[in-house]
Design a protein around this motif. Structure first.
Motif, PDB file in Angstrom:
ATOM      1  N   PRO A   2      -3.424  -1.978  -6.779  1.00  0.00           N
ATOM      2  CA  PRO A   2      -2.496  -2.612  -5.831  1.00  0.00           C
ATOM      3  C   PRO A   2      -2.704  -2.147  -4.393  1.00  0.00           C
ATOM      4  N   ASN A   3      -3.181  -0.912  -4.227  1.00  0.00           N
ATOM      5  CA  ASN A   3      -3.446  -0.420  -2.867  1.00  0.00           C
ATOM      6  C   ASN A   3      -4.600  -1.188  -2.235  1.00  0.00           C
TER       7      ASN A   3
ATOM      8  N   GLN B 225       0.829  -1.204   0.000  1.00  0.00           N
ATOM      9  CA  GLN B 225       0.000   0.000   0.000  1.00  0.00           C
ATOM     10  C   GLN B 225       0.867   1.260   0.000  1.00  0.00           C
ATOM     11  N   LEU B 226       1.912   1.243   0.805  1.00  0.00           N
ATOM     12  CA  LEU B 226       2.820   2.391   0.886  1.00  0.00           C
ATOM     13  C   LEU B 226       3.468   2.664  -0.463  1.00  0.00           C
ATOM     14  N   ILE B 227       3.992   1.616  -1.086  1.00  0.00           N
ATOM     15  CA  ILE B 227       4.661   1.778  -2.380  1.00  0.00           C
ATOM     16  C   ILE B 227       3.660   2.228  -3.443  1.00  0.00           C
ATOM     17  N   ALA B 228       2.498   1.583  -3.472  1.00  0.00           N
ATOM     18  CA  ALA B 228       1.494   1.906  -4.493  1.00  0.00           C
ATOM     19  C   ALA B 228       1.019   3.350  -4.364  1.00  0.00           C
TER      20      ALA B 228
ATOM     21  N   GLU C 232       3.108  14.626 -11.669  1.00  0.00           N
ATOM     22  CA  GLU C 232       3.869  14.907 -12.890  1.00  0.00           C
ATOM     23  C   GLU C 232       3.062  14.664 -14.168  1.00  0.00           C
ATOM     24  N   HIS C 233       1.994  13.879 -14.063  1.00  0.00           N
ATOM     25  CA  HIS C 233       1.227  13.525 -15.265  1.00  0.00           C
ATOM     26  C   HIS C 233      -0.262  13.649 -14.964  1.00  0.00           C
ATOM     27  N   LYS C 234      -0.711  14.850 -14.771  1.00  0.00           N
ATOM     28  CA  LYS C 234      -2.119  15.081 -14.412  1.00  0.00           C
ATOM     29  C   LYS C 234      -3.054  14.565 -15.512  1.00  0.00           C
ATOM     30  N   GLY C 235      -4.082  13.837 -15.088  1.00  0.00           N
ATOM     31  CA  GLY C 235      -5.089  13.358 -16.015  1.00  0.00           C
ATOM     32  C   GLY C 235      -4.733  12.101 -16.766  1.00  0.00           C
ATOM     33  N   GLU C 236      -3.531  11.563 -16.550  1.00  0.00           N
ATOM     34  CA  GLU C 236      -3.105  10.362 -17.263  1.00  0.00           C
ATOM     35  C   GLU C 236      -3.308   9.118 -16.385  1.00  0.00           C
ATOM     36  N   VAL C 237      -3.359   7.963 -17.034  1.00  0.00           N
ATOM     37  CA  VAL C 237      -3.513   6.692 -16.330  1.00  0.00           C
ATOM     38  C   VAL C 237      -2.159   6.259 -15.788  1.00  0.00           C
ATOM     39  N   CYS C 238      -2.113   5.944 -14.497  1.00  0.00           N
ATOM     40  CA  CYS C 238      -0.865   5.524 -13.866  1.00  0.00           C
ATOM     41  C   CYS C 238      -0.575   4.070 -14.241  1.00  0.00           C
TER      42      CYS C 238
ATOM     43  N   THR D  62       2.557   5.869  -2.915  1.00  0.00           N
ATOM     44  CA  THR D  62       3.668   6.779  -3.226  1.00  0.00           C
ATOM     45  C   THR D  62       3.849   6.916  -4.731  1.00  0.00           C
ATOM     46  N   GLN D  63       3.813   5.779  -5.431  1.00  0.00           N
ATOM     47  CA  GLN D  63       3.961   5.809  -6.890  1.00  0.00           C
ATOM     48  C   GLN D  63       2.820   6.582  -7.538  1.00  0.00           C
ATOM     49  N   ARG D  64       1.607   6.396  -7.037  1.00  0.00           N
ATOM     50  CA  ARG D  64       0.454   7.085  -7.608  1.00  0.00           C
ATOM     51  C   ARG D  64       0.528   8.586  -7.367  1.00  0.00           C
TER      52      ARG D  64
END
Length: 286
Positions: A218-219, A188-191, A201-207, A193-195
């Motif tokens: 994954p969270n 959960q922490l990693i997911a 940096e990429h507003k509106g895009e699919v992670c 943080t990555q999100r």
């Protein structure tokens, strides 16, 4: 009031007072209830009463998100208080408390990171507020957005509460359950943080980076796995004596699979054109 609740710092202070008050209300409710029913029943009554007060504060501030910290704040406090009450601080029970506190601090920290102020409400709550009549919304608010999560989390805690009631010795299964809990909270922490980094940096895009490349949620996978880990730790000490405790992790799994994930994906499909392709190419959890 709006000026005060628009301040992030002031909103944190208000919520801190609310949760201290709710904790005290829950404690005194338990003390009153335990004289007429068993310990688990008294804990459940205290949990329900505390939730009602959180719901009332949410009504006062016109913000259902007042409930959000309850999910991660209550379990560590309740399980620790129950452990002290029972006095069975053996190794398996200590491992359980470590796992729950690690999970709770991590999840509460993520909530605090994303929290803006008491004038900002989670989009899911706003959706119900704007799309439903006031009468229907208040029914959904009380039963669906406040009480149902409380009941699901309490059912998920029951194996841990039972485990804390009895002394026991750690086995390989205890350590496996503990490892699952720690791994789940770490995922959960990693997911998250990555999100957060990707969204910045990429507003509106699919992670599609990191863990999100291998699973759409994954969270949520981490949250589900956490409570299966708690159940496994319980089984390692108590065996399959109370099989109906399975209802907790099963209910948690169903809530995410059939409510939280469909609601989230409907919004993603509406707001992000590329999400349909991502959904086809990526598994739902792992």
């Amino acid at each position: 009031m709006s000026k005060l609740t628009s301040s992030r710092t002031a909103s944190f202070v208000i919520l801190a007072f609310i949760y201290v008050a709710v904790t005290l209300i829950g404690y005194f409710t338990y003390q009153l209830a335990v004289g007429s029913c068993n310990g688990f029943c008294a804990l459940f009554i205290a949990d329900v009463v505390a939730t009602i007060f959180v719901w009332m504060f949410g009504l006062f501030y016109k913000n259902v998100s007042v409930y959000d910290p309850y999910w991660s704040v209550l379990p560590p406090i309740m399980l620790t208080a129950w452990a002290i009450h029972c006095g069975n601080l053996c190794l398996p029970n200590l491992l359980l408390l470590i796992a729950v506190w690690f999970w709770g601090i991590r999840l509460t920290g993520n909530w605090a990171f994303t929290f803006r102020n008491l004038n900002t409400e989670d989009w899911r709550y706003t959706k119900y507020r704007t799309e439903q009549s006031p009468f229907i919304f208040h029914i959904i608010n009380f039963f669906g957005l406040n009480m149902m999560p409380t009941i699901v989390v309490f059912l998920s805690m029951l194996p841990g509460l039972d485990m804390l009631t009895h002394p026991g010795s750690a086995t390989w299964l205890t350590w496996l359950g503990f490892a699952i809990c720690i791994t789940a909270a770490t995922i959960q922490l990693i997911a998250d943080t990555q999100r957060h980094r990707f969204a910045k940096e990429h507003k509106g895009e699919v992670c599609r980076v990191g863990l999100w490349k291998h699973g759409r949620h994954p969270n949520y996978f981490g949250e589900i796995s956490m409570w299966w880990g708690v159940w496994l730790m319980y089984v390692s000490v108590r065996g399959f004596e109370t099989m109906w405790y399975l209802v907790g992790p099963v209910a948690m799994t169903c809530m995410f699979l059939f409510i939280s994930i469909p609601l989230m994906e409907k919004r993603q499909l509406k707001n992000k054109p590329d999400y349909a392709e991502y959904k086809r190419e990526t598994r739902i959890l792992i």
